[in-house]
Design a protein around this motif. Structure first.
Motif, PDB file in Angstrom:
ATOM      1  N   LEU A  69       0.818  -1.213   0.000  1.00 26.15           N
ATOM      2  CA  LEU A  69       0.000   0.000   0.000  1.00 26.15           C
ATOM      3  C   LEU A  69       0.851   1.263   0.000  1.00 26.15           C
ATOM      4  N   GLY A  70       2.046   1.176   0.544  1.00 26.24           N
ATOM      5  CA  GLY A  70       2.936   2.341   0.572  1.00 26.24           C
ATOM      6  C   GLY A  70       2.316   3.522   1.299  1.00 26.24           C
ATOM      7  N   ASP A  71       2.330   4.687   0.640  1.00 28.43           N
ATOM      8  CA  ASP A  71       1.796   5.915   1.244  1.00 28.43           C
ATOM      9  C   ASP A  71       0.283   5.855   1.454  1.00 28.43           C
ATOM     10  N   ARG A  72      -0.377   4.913   0.822  1.00 31.30           N
ATOM     11  CA  ARG A  72      -1.835   4.789   0.980  1.00 31.30           C
ATOM     12  C   ARG A  72      -2.211   4.051   2.256  1.00 31.30           C
ATOM     13  N   PHE A  73      -1.236   3.392   2.908  1.00 27.55           N
ATOM     14  CA  PHE A  73      -1.542   2.587   4.095  1.00 27.55           C
ATOM     15  C   PHE A  73      -2.258   3.396   5.171  1.00 27.55           C
ATOM     16  N   ARG A  74      -1.679   4.517   5.554  1.00 28.07           N
ATOM     17  CA  ARG A  74      -2.260   5.288   6.662  1.00 28.07           C
ATOM     18  C   ARG A  74      -3.679   5.771   6.369  1.00 28.07           C
ATOM     19  N   PRO A  75      -3.919   6.467   5.257  1.00 32.17           N
ATOM     20  CA  PRO A  75      -5.299   6.928   5.031  1.00 32.17           C
ATOM     21  C   PRO A  75      -6.282   5.769   4.843  1.00 32.17           C
ATOM     22  N   LEU A  76      -5.837   4.691   4.215  1.00 34.82           N
ATOM     23  CA  LEU A  76      -6.738   3.549   4.047  1.00 34.82           C
ATOM     24  C   LEU A  76      -7.035   2.887   5.388  1.00 34.82           C
ATOM     25  N   PHE A  77      -6.012   2.727   6.217  1.00 33.34           N
ATOM     26  CA  PHE A  77      -6.271   2.116   7.518  1.00 33.34           C
ATOM     27  C   PHE A  77      -7.183   2.999   8.353  1.00 33.34           C
ATOM     28  N   ASP A  78      -6.959   4.297   8.328  1.00 31.22           N
ATOM     29  CA  ASP A  78      -7.802   5.200   9.112  1.00 31.22           C
ATOM     30  C   ASP A  78      -9.258   5.144   8.644  1.00 31.22           C
ATOM     31  N   ALA A  79      -9.471   5.041   7.339  1.00 24.74           N
ATOM     32  CA  ALA A  79     -10.842   4.913   6.818  1.00 24.74           C
ATOM     33  C   ALA A  79     -11.451   3.584   7.257  1.00 24.74           C
ATOM     34  N   TYR A  80     -10.663   2.523   7.173  1.00 28.49           N
ATOM     35  CA  TYR A  80     -11.124   1.210   7.621  1.00 28.49           C
ATOM     36  C   TYR A  80     -11.484   1.246   9.104  1.00 28.49           C
ATOM     37  N   ALA A  81     -10.599   1.799   9.915  1.00 26.21           N
ATOM     38  CA  ALA A  81     -10.803   1.821  11.370  1.00 26.21           C
ATOM     39  C   ALA A  81     -12.042   2.631  11.754  1.00 26.21           C
ATOM     40  N   ALA A  82     -12.312   3.703  11.015  1.00 27.05           N
ATOM     41  CA  ALA A  82     -13.494   4.517  11.325  1.00 27.05           C
ATOM     42  C   ALA A  82     -14.778   3.711  11.152  1.00 27.05           C
ATOM     43  N   ASP A  83     -14.798   2.835  10.169  1.00 30.35           N
ATOM     44  CA  ASP A  83     -15.996   2.030   9.903  1.00 30.35           C
ATOM     45  C   ASP A  83     -15.971   0.671  10.588  1.00 30.35           C
ATOM     46  N   HIS A  84     -14.820   0.269  11.128  1.00 29.03           N
ATOM     47  CA  HIS A  84     -14.662  -1.058  11.737  1.00 29.03           C
ATOM     48  C   HIS A  84     -13.946  -0.959  13.082  1.00 29.03           C
ATOM     49  N   PRO A  85     -14.628  -0.444  14.105  1.00 31.59           N
ATOM     50  CA  PRO A  85     -13.969  -0.393  15.414  1.00 31.59           C
ATOM     51  C   PRO A  85     -13.679  -1.802  15.916  1.00 31.59           C
ATOM     52  N   ARG A  86     -12.641  -1.924  16.713  1.00 32.20           N
ATOM     53  CA  ARG A  86     -12.300  -3.236  17.279  1.00 32.20           C
ATOM     54  C   ARG A  86     -13.456  -3.736  18.120  1.00 32.20           C
ATOM     55  N   ARG A  87     -13.745  -5.002  18.007  1.00 31.36           N
ATOM     56  CA  ARG A  87     -14.794  -5.642  18.809  1.00 31.36           C
ATOM     57  C   ARG A  87     -14.185  -6.152  20.102  1.00 31.36           C
ATOM     58  N   ALA A  88     -14.989  -6.195  21.126  1.00 30.65           N
ATOM     59  CA  ALA A  88     -14.526  -6.754  22.403  1.00 30.65           C
ATOM     60  C   ALA A  88     -14.112  -8.203  22.159  1.00 30.65           C
ATOM     61  N   GLY A  89     -12.953  -8.553  22.637  1.00 26.26           N
ATOM     62  CA  GLY A  89     -12.473  -9.922  22.506  1.00 26.26           C
ATOM     63  C   GLY A  89     -11.797 -10.238  21.188  1.00 26.26           C
ATOM     64  N   SER A  90     -11.772  -9.289  20.248  1.00 24.08           N
ATOM     65  CA  SER A  90     -11.106  -9.566  18.978  1.00 24.08           C
ATOM     66  C   SER A  90      -9.597  -9.494  19.177  1.00 24.08           C
ATOM     67  N   ARG A  91      -8.888 -10.155  18.292  1.00 20.27           N
ATOM     68  CA  ARG A  91      -7.428 -10.213  18.389  1.00 20.27           C
ATOM     69  C   ARG A  91      -6.807  -9.316  17.323  1.00 20.27           C
ATOM     70  N   ALA A  92      -5.607  -8.877  17.597  1.00 22.61           N
ATOM     71  CA  ALA A  92      -4.917  -7.975  16.671  1.00 22.61           C
ATOM     72  C   ALA A  92      -4.705  -8.628  15.316  1.00 22.61           C
ATOM     73  N   ARG A  93      -4.389  -9.907  15.302  1.00 20.68           N
ATOM     74  CA  ARG A  93      -4.169 -10.599  14.030  1.00 20.68           C
ATOM     75  C   ARG A  93      -5.462 -10.638  13.212  1.00 20.68           C
ATOM     76  N   GLU A  94      -6.611 -10.815  13.880  1.00 21.52           N
ATOM     77  CA  GLU A  94      -7.900 -10.783  13.178  1.00 21.52           C
ATOM     78  C   GLU A  94      -8.136  -9.406  12.565  1.00 21.52           C
ATOM     79  N   ASP A  95      -7.753  -8.375  13.292  1.00 20.22           N
ATOM     80  CA  ASP A  95      -7.893  -7.005  12.799  1.00 20.22           C
ATOM     81  C   ASP A  95      -7.031  -6.796  11.564  1.00 20.22           C
ATOM     82  N   ALA A  96      -5.786  -7.272  11.608  1.00 21.03           N
ATOM     83  CA  ALA A  96      -4.881  -7.126  10.466  1.00 21.03           C
ATOM     84  C   ALA A  96      -5.410  -7.877   9.250  1.00 21.03           C
ATOM     85  N   THR A  97      -5.929  -9.075   9.469  1.00 20.14           N
ATOM     86  CA  THR A  97      -6.488  -9.868   8.370  1.00 20.14           C
ATOM     87  C   THR A  97      -7.728  -9.193   7.790  1.00 20.14           C
ATOM     88  N   ALA A  98      -8.587  -8.685   8.668  1.00 13.87           N
ATOM     89  CA  ALA A  98      -9.804  -8.009   8.204  1.00 13.87           C
ATOM     90  C   ALA A  98      -9.464  -6.760   7.398  1.00 13.87           C
TER      91      ALA A  98
END
Length: 123
Positions: A69-98
């Motif tokens: 993703l290069g320079d697109r990583f940060r804005p894309l992740f921030d957009a993803y995170a805004a629409d996909h908050p971490r769920r209780a009990g979810s794992r970091a690896r699941e978040d990375a895969t999602a």
């Protein structure tokens, strides 16, 4: 009878505390409104810090995704995170895969290939 009244008071106090904690977590992790008595500017600082930490963990767990993703990583992740908050009990690896799946579904990443994690296998 006094013990029952005290027990009920303790139970309702715990319920109120749990509701207040849930409201604060919603404000911090899901961009919810600031709970009563909290400074919105301080919450915004903490939101950014938590988002940065989450982004860094996803980058560490999926360096190939971040590299592609290069320079697109940060804005894309921030957009993803805004629409996909971490769920209780979810794992970091699941978040990375999602996140990687979300990027592929939106055409930001090439076809899925076997995930290669860093040297550790558990979260």
């Amino acid at each position: 009878m006094a013990e029952i009244a005290e027990g009920n008071g303790l139970s309702s106090a715990r319920e109120r505390l749990a509701a207040q904690q849930a409201e604060l977590l919603n404000a911090l992790l899901a961009n919810g409104p600031a709970p009563a008595g909290f400074d919105e500017q301080r919450l915004a600082v903490e939101r950014r810090a938590l988002l940065s930490k989450r982004r860094g963990i996803v980058r560490m767990l999926g360096p190939a995704v971040a590299d592609e993703l290069g320079d697109r990583f940060r804005p894309l992740f921030d957009a993803y995170a805004a629409d996909h908050p971490r769920r209780a009990g979810s794992r970091a690896r699941e978040d990375a895969t999602a996140f990687a799946d979300w990027c592929r579904a939106s055409g930001e990443l090439s076809e899925k290939r076997k995930a290669r994690w860093k040297f550790w296998q558990s979260n």
